[in-house]
Design a protein around this motif. Structure first.
Motif, PDB file in Angstrom:
ATOM      1  N   TYR C 181      -3.678 -17.096  -7.551  1.00  0.00           N
ATOM      2  CA  TYR C 181      -3.361 -16.783  -6.157  1.00  0.00           C
ATOM      3  C   TYR C 181      -4.097 -15.518  -5.730  1.00  0.00           C
ATOM      4  N   LYS C 185      -7.034 -15.310  -2.990  1.00  0.00           N
ATOM      5  CA  LYS C 185      -6.806 -14.472  -1.820  1.00  0.00           C
ATOM      6  C   LYS C 185      -7.949 -13.482  -1.647  1.00  0.00           C
ATOM      7  N   TYR C 189     -10.299 -13.744   1.715  1.00  0.00           N
ATOM      8  CA  TYR C 189     -10.384 -12.605   2.642  1.00  0.00           C
ATOM      9  C   TYR C 189     -11.830 -12.157   2.786  1.00  0.00           C
ATOM     10  N   TRP C 250      -6.167  -1.230   7.040  1.00  0.00           N
ATOM     11  CA  TRP C 250      -5.013  -1.926   7.612  1.00  0.00           C
ATOM     12  C   TRP C 250      -5.473  -2.656   8.864  1.00  0.00           C
ATOM     13  N   HIS C 253      -5.549  -5.453   4.512  1.00  0.00           N
ATOM     14  CA  HIS C 253      -5.534  -4.875   3.167  1.00  0.00           C
ATOM     15  C   HIS C 253      -4.798  -5.707   2.144  1.00  0.00           C
ATOM     16  N   THR C 254      -4.078  -6.741   2.551  1.00  0.00           N
ATOM     17  CA  THR C 254      -3.069  -7.293   1.638  1.00  0.00           C
ATOM     18  C   THR C 254      -3.658  -7.962   0.403  1.00  0.00           C
ATOM     19  N   ASN C 258      -2.536  -7.465  -4.523  1.00  0.00           N
ATOM     20  CA  ASN C 258      -2.466  -8.636  -5.386  1.00  0.00           C
ATOM     21  C   ASN C 258      -3.572  -8.602  -6.423  1.00  0.00           C
ATOM     22  N   TYR C 312       0.607   4.306   6.234  1.00  0.00           N
ATOM     23  CA  TYR C 312       1.225   3.046   5.816  1.00  0.00           C
ATOM     24  C   TYR C 312       0.993   2.809   4.328  1.00  0.00           C
ATOM     25  N   LEU C 315       3.202   5.141   2.381  1.00  0.00           N
ATOM     26  CA  LEU C 315       4.621   4.778   2.423  1.00  0.00           C
ATOM     27  C   LEU C 315       4.875   3.564   1.531  1.00  0.00           C
ATOM     28  N   LEU C 316       3.956   2.605   1.583  1.00  0.00           N
ATOM     29  CA  LEU C 316       4.171   1.429   0.741  1.00  0.00           C
ATOM     30  C   LEU C 316       4.020   1.760  -0.728  1.00  0.00           C
ATOM     31  N   VAL C 318       5.012   4.423  -2.046  1.00  0.00           N
ATOM     32  CA  VAL C 318       6.305   4.990  -2.437  1.00  0.00           C
ATOM     33  C   VAL C 318       7.288   3.875  -2.759  1.00  0.00           C
ATOM     34  N   GLY C 319       7.198   2.780  -2.022  1.00  0.00           N
ATOM     35  CA  GLY C 319       8.193   1.725  -2.182  1.00  0.00           C
ATOM     36  C   GLY C 319       7.880   0.714  -3.277  1.00  0.00           C
ATOM     37  N   GLN C 320       6.805   0.918  -4.038  1.00  0.00           N
ATOM     38  CA  GLN C 320       6.429  -0.099  -5.030  1.00  0.00           C
ATOM     39  C   GLN C 320       7.215   0.057  -6.316  1.00  0.00           C
ATOM     40  N   TYR C 329      -1.861   0.552  -3.380  1.00  0.00           N
ATOM     41  CA  TYR C 329      -1.501   1.039  -2.048  1.00  0.00           C
ATOM     42  C   TYR C 329      -1.986   2.473  -1.844  1.00  0.00           C
ATOM     43  N   LEU C 408      -3.338  13.016  -5.762  1.00  0.00           N
ATOM     44  CA  LEU C 408      -2.684  13.726  -4.668  1.00  0.00           C
ATOM     45  C   LEU C 408      -3.532  14.903  -4.196  1.00  0.00           C
TER      46      LEU C 408
END
Lengths: 630, 99, 528, 282
Positions: C181, C185, C189, C250, C253-254, C258, C312, C315-316, C318-320, C329, C408
């Protein structure tokens, strides 16, 4: 002599590199090497100081240009150092106190298997801090600024296996980063305004631009200072930072790094002088933090956190003084240095107490320790007297001057600021007396540690006691020395100086200072000296409970930033998956569905294909005919 | 009579042949229908030859016949070998192209 | 005719790829060594290119030009400017470490047939990608560039789809499905982007009559080639779309998370540190060089997209919950910085963007490769499966932290220099954008430190208790990268010397000058 | 006749066209509608002969003859040969199995035809040069064709020669099966038969009591049932086995009945015998 400046930084940097890369072979000698290199740096500092004293007051600044750091079109950032009187003061403080604390750590960290690395980090810190104060431009200062942040992160989280230490380290770094936004925006503003960010040209031509721009720069610098110096609203990390080993708290979170904000403001004096609004905000921040830290310090039962509150409060004094302009800069630095002595001494004393009490930090479980640790008691006591401003000791001189300068600000502001500083002095006396009484006086309230071992309070080894004694000497004599050897004249060429004219006489201010101190001590004695201290903390008033939780600022941060941020990132992850990716996947799915339907046409029968060919031919003929007809 | 009628006849025969290809399953009959289409073309060529007054059209028709002969030989050979292995001459049985 | 140095730099890995692929099945160690030697030889050649390049000389140097498809004016035309030189150096520098880091990633499984040669294929594909990327940094013919831009998708597709991370949570079938997949992808893209670019390439040919970057740019500059405003805008958008997919910006980017999540760590580095750089490089060289007016026209929108990418992506990150997706990200956030720097159209911004490409490549390589070593030890990509590694494997944790600190942008490490230049450059032109971008540095600290805290600190988890520290081969990968990061962090001059003239040319392409400071400052003598 | 064919269309030609044209269309329709392939082939042959006549009428004398000799005579015979090989009696089902195929075919055919007609109708085809000049230029139609074939079209002609050779070789290759293993000797075959234990003796011969000696008639077993083994496998597979056992039994029964009536013997026995035969038949 100029070429020695790089050696100031180079020695501890070398130490850090060797100790961190050297591996286990250096485990046995690493702490000596680290201490030695810190001492070398101190010796170089002294040599440079002696050289500087031999020159005229105006020619004392030294420069050393190493190489061009970021040479890009229209953008010059150099690795270059500037050693003037202000920097010299810091160099001596950093290397002097730093060396003492290295020595102290030899004993304090004796049983830690990672002692070599601890010294590596300490050396790294000293190098970064020296870079911060020696830089000759704001970008290099930023380098050092982040460097000390890194060292602080590493040292707070030194005991990483404790989740609380790791969290505290991360929090300190993050809150500092918020402040760093301020510094970077300030540098960018300087760049767009002046085309450079070297101290010399920027400060020299600060007056040539609009006040609005300067106010913006000033406020951004203040934001940076708030982050590094734990001022409201970015103060929340300092209390948690006490998770680090005590020598770290003494060196970084009391004597040197946290005062970098004061250095930044005093260094940028020309900018602030031309931006009165920014100055006003600085004083307000200082005043608010002064009270905030003091109130928090009153409520904490953890000895280090109580001292951390006190640090915050004392830096509030310095910031306030720095915000007063030329009448306060010198006193801000003077208080900074004396505070460096006595607060470092207090922290080392606290470390010594903890050392003897199985690393217990709760003062409610101390009591009556003066008999068991006489030297610690004496040195801690002298530090205590210094910080509350006992006449003749170092804190008295520096704090008294700040209070006087606050009144001298003039107008309503002056009165308010003066009152706040006096109130702060009273509260300082109160909470420091509380610490003193709970720790060294009263009956024993000792408790066994988690493994069931009863504490055996004892005096610490010599390597720990000697630095405490030396710092105690500094706490006692520092103020008087500065007062009578011309500290003001020493710094004046750099920061400028004006005599403030207070609406009340200096003697009256001094009297008031002493009076509020006595009141504070008395109140604390009534509460903690006359009555036994309960082992379990009483519920306390609303204010006490709030102060125990850092006046709810952590709760606010948690509710707004942590919880809100978590929700934000979670929902964004969802959005990314469903919406952004979903649009593409949806397109793919619809194409796929269409193809699935079209696939049925491909049934594998030759005759079916032949029909489509035949139909296609018919269409082609039709098209040809139509084209000809048109 | 206008000789164009020959062309109409050729068109009609061609169409009948084409429909035959589409609706018959027996490969041999399909082949015959193809032959019918080829013959229809030949008729058209011959008519055009007459119309233009030169013999090129007939030459093309001649070549068509030769090619048709070659095609029949190979095609029938294929049918025979397919029949040998599958015992069927139905074009629908050979539907391996279907996924 | 002088020695074709640029061709040689690309030809060595290409030939090496073929030779590596031809190594017999039983000799897979020989294939590894061969690949390593070839990549080192390429590094030497790249170093020669770097040394031969004269910063003060012509814009394009070491030029080679041969006719290729005469009827369409397609030429095999190579030449490097400072930006190309820097990126060639980056590519050639990273590939040996990628090869070394992936030393065992493609060893055949016990269950596979003896004739199966995955190892040879893996290293041959990596070298192939290297050859194409290097050549695309050299190509000054738009058509040649386009072909390379598309062709490098093929080896990348096989690298992603064929050599997945062996550390996955689910079953083998599940992992294979995920992997294919991701690979599809990635391919789709980039193919869509490439297709749109092809239309623009053809359009450019129709308008300009040839494909030569230098000729078209010159004709545009001296006014002999007029381009209608709308034509230029459409062509610009066609090019930009392809580069924005590749970069990735963005909301295109998706594919990156993956692809980076499913690929092995060295391949993930190859994607983000090397291949994606072609996208941002091409923005500088082709978008700005060929369509200066349209670039200026599109700048506001692109700056906004870049800012969204920065915030974005961070932030993403951070959420992984997956280490590699987190790094992916983070890369999206960093690519936002690069694009921002390019389109700020200031010297500082563009120099910063170029340095950023190099520095991001090295820092991501350091972080991702160490993360790969970590993942290969525990067999899981989930952050939650780790804890207390610092106690067990201090060197691994330390190098991981340095990689993280580079990500960073800590001063002293290379990315700081570039990030600050981008910020300053952007701020000088668009103050608001500069301020928004600055929030990225806080978020970067957040995701890096949270990652470090959750994996490395705290009580030691049972599963990591027996984790070995870095081995010599792994140290040989990480230590040089860290050394380069430190060196370029303190002394980036060798790089900026090369980049500065190229940036000056680009700035003159778009006919923009830096905003002047409000106050002209007399240089204080003492500061010297 | 040549002049007639070349320049104009006489009434005679018109008559010939309408009559034979109708025959040709009917033949074509029958080709696609007949259920048996052999019938289709015959109809097609008829259409082709009609076309040959039309060629002649159009002045293509050589082609007309070739059409009859080569096409109708050789190619159609080849078709018939293959039809025989595949099974001459097999009739196709004309029931359509692919959904919508017939309708699509009809629609496409109709549309295609209409378009062709429209195209021809649209074309300006009024001038007819006639073939008189062309045919007489080299002394005749055949000579004219020869002159073109061996000059202008010589390459195409040579290539068609190559094509024909290739086609014949290809046909041979397609139908020829290479023997991949050594032919087994008689001894080996016998040994194999013994090993397998089936039909040790030679297979029984077909035919019944010398009444039906055709190869498609199976021999009867002692109980009156037919034995499939006696018929060669090709016929068996094609399902072309003619079962005459019932017939034989009926004959036998009738004979017995007659003899019983004549001899006045007990009917029961005869009936028993008949019943036995029927049961065995079942």
């Amino acid at each position: 002599m100029e070429n020695l400046i790089a050696l100031l930084i180079g020695a501890p940097l070398l130490g850090a590199a060797v100790l961190l890369c050297g591996g286990r072979r250096l485990d046995r000698a690493g702490h000596w090497l680290g201490t030695l290199l810190a001492a070398v740096s101190f010796a170089v500092g002294l040599a440079l100081f002696a050289d500087m004293l031999g020159k005229d007051a105006e020619d004392r600044a030294m420069h050393q240009h190493l190489f061009s750091w970021i040479p890009v079109e229209g953008f010059q950032a150099d690795i270059a150092f500037q050693l003037d009187q202000l920097s010299m003061t810091f160099v001596l403080l950093i290397t002097g106190v730093g060396t003492l604390i290295h020595v102290y750590s030899i004993g304090y960290m004796e049983h830690d298997e990672r002692r070599r690395r601890f010294f590596g980090y300490l050396n790294l810190f000293v190098a970064a801090m020296l870079l911060l104060v020696l830089a000759d431009n704001y970008l290099l200062l930023y380098f050092g600024w982040e460097g000390v942040g890194l060292a602080s992160y590493l040292l707070i989280g030194f005991w990483q296996h404790k989740p609380s230490a790791a969290t505290a380290a991360k929090k300190a770094f993050l809150v500092n980063r918020v402040g760093d936004i301020g510094l970077s925006i300030a540098i960018m503003l300087m760049f767009t305004t002046f085309g450079t960010f070297a101290f010399g040209p920027v400060l020299a031509s600060a007056g040539e631009t609009s006040e609005g721009k300067l106010t913006a720069i000033g406020l951004m610098l203040l934001l940076a200072a708030c982050g590094k110096s734990a001022q409201v609203p970015l103060q929340s990390w300092l209390g948690d930072a006490m998770e680090g080993p005590t020598p770290v708290s003494a060196l970084i979170h009391a004597a040197t790094m946290v005062t970098a904000g004061v250095y930044l403001i005093v260094r940028s004096a020309d900018i602030f002088d031309a931006a009165p609004d920014a100055q006003l905000v600085v004083t307000i921040v200082g005043a608010v933090t002064l009270l905030f830290g003091a109130i928090v310090g009153c409520a904490k039962d953890d000895i280090k956190k109580a001292l951390a509150g006190s640090t915050m409060s004392q830096i509030g004094y310095m910031i306030l003084a720095a915000g007063l302009g030329p009448i306060g800069y010198v006193f801000a630095i003077m208080h900074l240095v004396t505070h460096g002595f006595f607060k470092a001494g207090l922290f080392l004393g606290a470390g010594s107490v903890m050392h003897g009490m199985n690393d217990e930090v709760d003062m409610r479980k101390y009591g009556g320790l003066r008999k068991y640790m006489p030297l610690t008691f004496v040195t801690f006591g002298l530090g205590y007297l210094a910080i509350i401003g006992f006449p003749g000791l170092s804190g008295f001189f520096s704090k008294d001057k700040i209070i006087e300068a606050a009144f001298a600000k003039g107008g309503t502001e002056g009165w308010i600021l003066g009152a706040v500083t006096l109130l702060g002095a009273a509260i300082t006396a109160y909470y420091m007396t509380r610490v003193m009484l709970m720790t060294f006086f009263g009956e024993k309230r000792w408790q066994d540690d988690a493994d069931g071992n009863p504490p055996h309070p004892h005096e610490s080894p010599k390597s720990m006691v000697i630095p405490m004694v030396l710092l105690a000497v500094g706490s006692v004599a520092g103020g008087a020395v500065f007062e009578f050897t011309g500290f003001v004249e020493w710094l004046e060429p750099v920061t400028g100086f004006e005599h403030g004219h207070a609406p009340i006489s200096a003697a009256a201010v001094t009297a008031a200072t002493v009076a509020v101190m006595v009141i504070g001590v008395g109140l604390a004695y009534l509460q903690y000296g006359r009555r036994p201290v309960p082992v379990v903390a009483p519920r306390g008033s609303l204010l006490t409970r709030a102060a125990r939780r850092d006046l709810l600022q952590d709760d606010f941060n948690h509710a707004v930033f942590v919880t809100g941020g978590t929700h934000l990132t979670r929902s964004l992850v969802y959005v990314d998956h469903t919406l952004v990716d979903g649009v593409v996947n949806g397109t793919a799915a619809s194409v796929g569905g269409l193809s699935g339907r079209l696939r049925k046409l491909q049934n594998g029968y030759v005759r079916s294909y032949a029909v489509s060919m035949f139909g296609g031919t018919a269409v082609l003929i039709a098209a040809t005919l139509l084209m000809r007809a048109v | 009579m206008n000789p164009v009628n020959y062309l109409y006849l050729a068109a009609l025969l061609f169409t009948i042949g084409a429909v035959g290809v589409l609706i018959r399953r027996n490969a041999i009959v399909v082949f015959m229908c193809v032959e019918l289409m080829l013959n229809a073309c030949n008729l058209a060529f011959v008519t055009f030859s007459r119309m233009h007054g030169n013999l090129d059209g007939q030459i093309i028709a001649f070549f068509t016949m030769v090619v048709a002969a070659a095609e029949v030989v190979v095609g029938l050979a294929i049918i025979v070998s397919v029949f040998r292995s599958r015992h069927s001459a139905s074009v629908d049985d050979a539907s391996l192209m279907k996924l | 005719m002088s020695f074709p140095l640029l061709t040689a730099t690309a030809a060595v890995p290409a030939v090496g790829a073929i030779l590596t692929a031809a190594v017999p099945a039983g000799r897979r160690t020989a294939a590894k060594w061969l690949a390593l030697l070839v990549s080192l030889a390429t590094l030497v050649l790249a170093a020669v290119v770097f040394a031969r390049f004269e910063p003060g000389g012509d814009r394009y140097q070491l030029v080679e030009s041969h006719s290729w498809i005469r009827d369409f004016g397609v030429r095999y035309e190579l030449g490097v400017d400072g930006i190309g030189v820097a990126l060639i150096a980056l590519t050639a520098l990273l590939i040996p470490f990628i090869v070394l880091a992936g030393w065992h990633d493609a060893d055949p499984l016990e269950t596979q047939s003896k004739r199966w040669r995955p190892t040879q294929g893996f290293f041959a594909l990596i070298l192939m990608v290297e050859a194409m990327v290097i050549l695309s940094f050299e190509a000054t013919d738009v058509f040649l560039f386009y072909i390379l831009f598309e062709a490098m998708l093929i080896p990348m597709y096989f690298l992603i789809g064929g050599f997945g991370d062996r550390a996955h949570g689910g079953t083998d079938e599940n992992a294979a499905a995920q992997r294919s997949y991701a690979a599809v992808k990635f391919l789709l893209y980039n193919l869509v982007g490439g297709l749109i670019m092809l239309a623009a390439v053809i359009g450019l040919y129709v308008v300009a009559g040839n494909f030569s970057l230098t000729e078209i740019a010159e004709a545009r500059a001296n006014g002999s080639l007029e381009m209608a405003g709308s034509t230029e805008k459409w062509l610009f958008l066609g090019f930009f779309f392809a580069f924005a997919v590749k970069a990735p910006l963005w909301p295109l980017h998706t594919w990156l998370p993956n692809a980076m999540g499913e690929a092995t760590a060295p391949v993930a580095v190859l994607i983000t540190a090397v291949v994606d750089k072609v996208g941002t490089f091409a923005m500088l060289r082709f978008c700005l060089g060929l369509f200066p007016e349209a670039s200026k026209w599109a700048t506001p929108a692109i700056v906004v997209l870049a800012l969204i990418s920065i915030v974005y992506g961070a932030l993403l990150a951070v959420g992984q919950r997956d280490i590699k997706r987190l790094v992916a990200y983070a890369s999206i956030s960093h690519f936002g910085f690069i694009v921002l720097g390019i389109f700020a159209m200031t010297s500082q911004g563009q120099s910063g963007a170029t340095l950023y490409m190099v520095n991001h490549g090295i820092s991501t390589a350091a972080l991702m490769l160490v993360a790969g070593f970590l993942i290969s030890r525990r067999g899981s990509r989930l952050i939650a499966d780790y804890g207390g590694v610092q106690k067990v494997a201090p060197v691994l944790a330390g190098t991981f932290l340095i990689g993280g600190l580079a990500t960073l942008s800590l001063p002293g490490l290379a990315p700081f220099v570039s990030e600050f230049l981008v910020l300053v450059g952007t701020f000088a032109r668009y103050p608001a954008a500069g301020v928004v971008a600055t929030t990225g540095i806080v978020l970067a600290a957040l995701y890096v430190l949270v990652l470090y805290q959750r994996t490395m600190t705290g009580p030691v988890k049972e599963e990591v208790r027996s984790m070995p520290d870095l081995r010599p081969r792994e140290l040989a990968v990480v230590v040089p990268l860290i050394a380069v990061l430190l060196f370029l962090g303190v002394f980036p001059k060798p790089l900026t010397d090369v980049v500065n003239p190229a940036v000056r040319h680009t700035m003159s392409d778009v006919q923009r000058t830096d905003p002047q400071p409000e106050v002209t400052v007399q240089k204080v003598e003492a500061a010297k | 006749m040549s002049a007639l064919a070349a320049y104009a269309t006489s009434t005679g030609e018109a008559f010939q066209f309408w009559v034979l044209g109708t025959v040709a269309v009917i033949g074509a329709l029958c080709t696609i509608l007949m259920r048996k392939a052999v019938h289709s082939a015959l109809c097609l042959a008829g259409t082709m002969i009609v076309l040959a006549v039309f060629y002649l009428a159009n002045g293509a004398y050589f082609l007309g003859i070739v059409q009859i000799v080569v096409y109708t005579g050789a190619i159609m015979m080849l078709f018939l040969f293959v039809v025989m090989l595949v099974g001459v009696t097999a009739a196709d089902s004309l029931k359509e199995t692919i959904k919508g195929q017939r309708w699509w075919a009809a629609a496409c055919g109709l549309g295609f035809g209409v378009l062709l007609f429209a195209g021809i109708g649209n074309a300006a085809l009024t001038e007819f040069a006639g073939l008189g000049a062309a045919n007489t230029a080299h002394g005749g139609n055949v000579e004219g064709l020869a002159a073109l074939i061996f000059t202008k079209y010589v390459f195409a002609f040579e290539i068609t020669g190559a094509l024909l050779i290739t086609a014949s070789v290809g046909a041979m290759l397609l139908t020829h099966r290479e023997r991949t293993e050594r032919a087994r000797t008689q001894r080996e075959l016998a040994e194999q038969r013994v090993r397998e234990g089936r039909h040790l003796p030679p297979l029984p011969a077909p035919g019944v009591y010398a009444r039906h000696n055709a190869v498609d008639v199976p021999g009867l077993l002692p109980d009156g049932t037919p034995s499939e083994l006696t018929v060669i496998s090709t016929l068996r597979k094609r399902g072309q086995v003619r079962d005459v056992s019932g017939e034989a039994l009926a004959d036998l029964k009738a004979l017995e009945q007659r003899s019983a009536e004549r001899l006045g013997r007990g009917r029961d026995d005869a009936r028993d015998g008949a019943r036995d035969g029927e049961e065995a038949n079942r």
